[in-house]
Enzyme design. Structure first.
Site, mmCIF file in Angstrom:
data_model
loop_
_atom_site.group_PDB
_atom_site.id
_atom_site.type_symbol
_atom_site.label_atom_id
_atom_site.label_comp_id
_atom_site.label_asym_id
_atom_site.label_seq_id
_atom_site.Cartn_x
_atom_site.Cartn_y
_atom_site.Cartn_z
ATOM 1 C CB SER A 125 -0.886 -0.015 1.263
ATOM 2 O OG SER A 125 -1.503 1.237 1.457
ATOM 3 C CE1 TYR A 150 -3.078 -0.272 5.514
ATOM 4 C CE2 TYR A 150 -3.574 -2.600 5.804
ATOM 5 C CZ TYR A 150 -3.347 -1.509 4.978
ATOM 6 O OH TYR A 150 -3.377 -1.673 3.613
ATOM 7 C CE LYS A 154 -1.262 -4.419 3.525
ATOM 8 N NZ LYS A 154 -1.516 -5.759 2.948
HETATM 9 C C1 WQD Z 1 -9.639 9.386 1.460
HETATM 10 C C2 WQD Z 1 -9.879 10.858 1.746
HETATM 11 C C3 WQD Z 1 -10.226 11.365 4.056
HETATM 12 C C4 WQD Z 1 -14.032 9.282 4.515
HETATM 13 C C5 WQD Z 1 -7.069 4.329 3.395
HETATM 14 C C6 WQD Z 1 -5.950 3.575 4.024
HETATM 15 C C7 WQD Z 1 -5.087 2.988 2.939
HETATM 16 C C8 WQD Z 1 -5.952 2.151 2.020
HETATM 17 C C9 WQD Z 1 -7.064 2.994 1.427
HETATM 18 C C10 WQD Z 1 -5.876 -0.128 2.717
HETATM 19 C C11 WQD Z 1 -9.156 11.327 2.997
HETATM 20 C C12 WQD Z 1 -11.474 11.683 3.231
HETATM 21 C C13 WQD Z 1 -12.849 9.785 3.982
HETATM 22 C C14 WQD Z 1 -15.071 10.182 4.904
HETATM 23 C C15 WQD Z 1 -13.704 12.016 4.208
HETATM 24 N N1 WQD Z 1 -6.489 1.057 2.723
HETATM 25 N N2 WQD Z 1 -12.708 11.125 3.831
HETATM 26 N N3 WQD Z 1 -14.866 11.512 4.728
HETATM 27 O O1 WQD Z 1 -7.299 7.272 4.172
HETATM 28 O O2 WQD Z 1 -6.455 7.718 1.799
HETATM 29 O O3 WQD Z 1 -6.512 5.384 2.661
HETATM 30 O O4 WQD Z 1 -7.818 3.517 2.537
HETATM 31 O O5 WQD Z 1 -4.891 -0.449 2.122
HETATM 32 O O6 WQD Z 1 -4.113 2.199 3.545
HETATM 33 O O7 WQD Z 1 -5.171 4.492 4.749
HETATM 34 O O8 WQD Z 1 -8.630 6.541 2.136
HETATM 35 O O9 WQD Z 1 -11.014 6.681 1.570
HETATM 36 O O10 WQD Z 1 -10.341 6.634 4.033
HETATM 37 O O11 WQD Z 1 -9.909 8.676 2.680
HETATM 38 O O12 WQD Z 1 -13.540 13.233 4.066
HETATM 39 O O13 WQD Z 1 -16.156 9.776 5.402
HETATM 40 O O14 WQD Z 1 -11.264 11.045 1.985
HETATM 41 O O15 WQD Z 1 -10.003 12.396 5.021
HETATM 42 O O16 WQD Z 1 -8.717 12.661 2.759
HETATM 43 P P1 WQD Z 1 -7.186 6.845 2.757
HETATM 44 P P2 WQD Z 1 -10.044 7.079 2.637
#
Ligand code: WQD
Length: 338
Positions: A125, A150, A154
């Site tokens: 990741s 987590y 990785k």
């Molecule tokens: C994306 C953006 C949030 C939800 C995570 C893991 C990564 C991988 C993918 C496993 C961010 C914003 C989110 C919400 C929001 N997982 N957001 N409101 O955090 O980049 O990655 O998932 O491998 O390891 O870290 O993805 O989709 O959670 O967030 O504003 O209800 O959307 O702040 O900027 P992220 P995400």
């Protein structure tokens, strides 16, 4: 050629099984159904017309893993998805994450090390980079101290594979560092099935769009970006799945330059949260109810991939746009709520 896909009934795993079967591989799936359901197998078969072998198993049981490889001695390669992947949960339950994500990797590598030759694709990741100093992010970007157990699993997982490949010449491995996988298969027969309240942005958006959630909370609009919201590289899960087939074929065809390679798998394009919301409103033809709230702990500001190595060395390129991916996610959400 028989390929084992661990976690093959999960979101990314199921899309990889479809692409493997489309390419003529025989697929064996191991899944403990802790974050998926056997119904996904029907969706895969409905798409490809082929029946993968499925074994419900918890890979933390070393004896069961050894027994599996005795029974399936003709497994040529393994694509390893089986792992716990919720960042927040990993902070609450570190030992569960270290045991599940690392022991299972070790047991599989121990079995592969006994074979004359084998190929291994590891689900890594972009989280290993943390907040990269330079964008877009290349594979040589420094690995930062993990922000969560987590993310640490990785990083440690990649080190375990690297050290093993150093002393074994019968094991060929590739780690794929995913950016943000979103979307669903165009048939809407498989897709993302988040359990409970979605942690990730896109499933929360589609569940808000369908009325399952009242309102999306945007975690902060005071970041140093153009519109103040965080930037990510959202890649269609089918494009991501095809990268796994390209990586596996690279190893089978002996095209790898060393027996442990790493590739970033993204589109190379960054999109802000507000841009994703606007794109969703465009493809769904409806307004999305959202509000700006405070920042989420641990979020990085911006991450998107430098895809040169994947494009030129792996010979793979993402083909779908953000709108394509969001439309597929929306079609899937509507289908499962029918
Ligand atoms: C994306 C953006 C949030 C939800 C995570 C893991 C990564 C991988 C993918 C496993 C961010 C914003 C989110 C919400 C929001 N997982 N957001 N409101 O955090 O980049 O990655 O998932 O491998 O390891 O870290 O993805 O989709 O959670 O967030 O504003 O209800 O959307 O702040 O900027 P992220 P995400």
């Amino acid at each position: 050629m028989k390929i084992l896909v661990t976690g093959g009934l999960g979101f990314i795993g199921s899309h990889v099984v479809v692409e493997l079967q489309n390419e003529g591989f025989e697929v064996v799936i191991i899944d403990n159904l802790s974050n998926s359901s056997e119904k996904v197998l029907d969706g895969i078969t409905a798409i490809t017309g082929k029946q993968a072998i499925f074994e419900k198993m918890d890979l933390r049981d070393k004896d069961k893993v050894q027994d599996f490889f005795k029974r399936h001695h003709d497994v040529l390669g393994v694509i390893h998805f089986a792992a716990s992947k919720a960042v927040g949960e990993s902070v609450e339950k570190p030992l569960l994450y270290y045991e599940n994500n690392l022991n299972t990797l070790i047991y599989i590598l121990q079995e592969l090390s006994k074979k004359e030759s084998s190929h291994f694709i590891f689900s890594s990741s972009c989280t290993v980079y943390g907040q990269a100093d330079t964008l877009p992010i290349t594979e040589s970007a420094p690995i930062k101290v993990a922000e969560s157990p987590y993310g640490n699993t990785k990083q440690i997982g990649e080190e375990i594979i690297k050290d093993t490949c150093k002393i074994l010449n019968n094991l060929n491995a590739i780690a794929l560092r995913y950016f943000n996988p979103i979307g669903a298969h165009e048939t809407a027969k498989i897709g993302e099935l988040p359990i409970g309240v979605p942690q990730n942005l896109v499933p929360f958006i589609t569940q808000t769009g369908i009325g399952l959630r009242d309102q999306l909370s945007v975690f902060g609009d005071d970041y140093p970006t153009e519109d103040g919201t965080c930037i990510r590289d959202y890649i269609h899960v089918v494009d991501l799945a095809k990268a796994h087939v390209a990586a596996l074929k690279r190893l089978i065809d002996g095209k790898n330059q060393t027996n442990y390679e790493i590739f970033n798998v993204g589109t190379g394009k960054g999109s802000s949260v507000l841009e994703v919301i606007n794109a969703f409103e465009e493809v769904s033809k409806q307004k999305l109810n959202y509000k700006i709230v405070g920042r989420r702990e641990g979020d990085i500001i911006s991450a998107y991939a430098d895809t040169k190595k994947a494009n030129e060395v792996l010979g793979w390129r993402a083909e779908s746009s953000l709108n394509d991916a969001l439309l597929s996610a929306w079609n899937w959400e509507k289908k499962i709520r029918e």
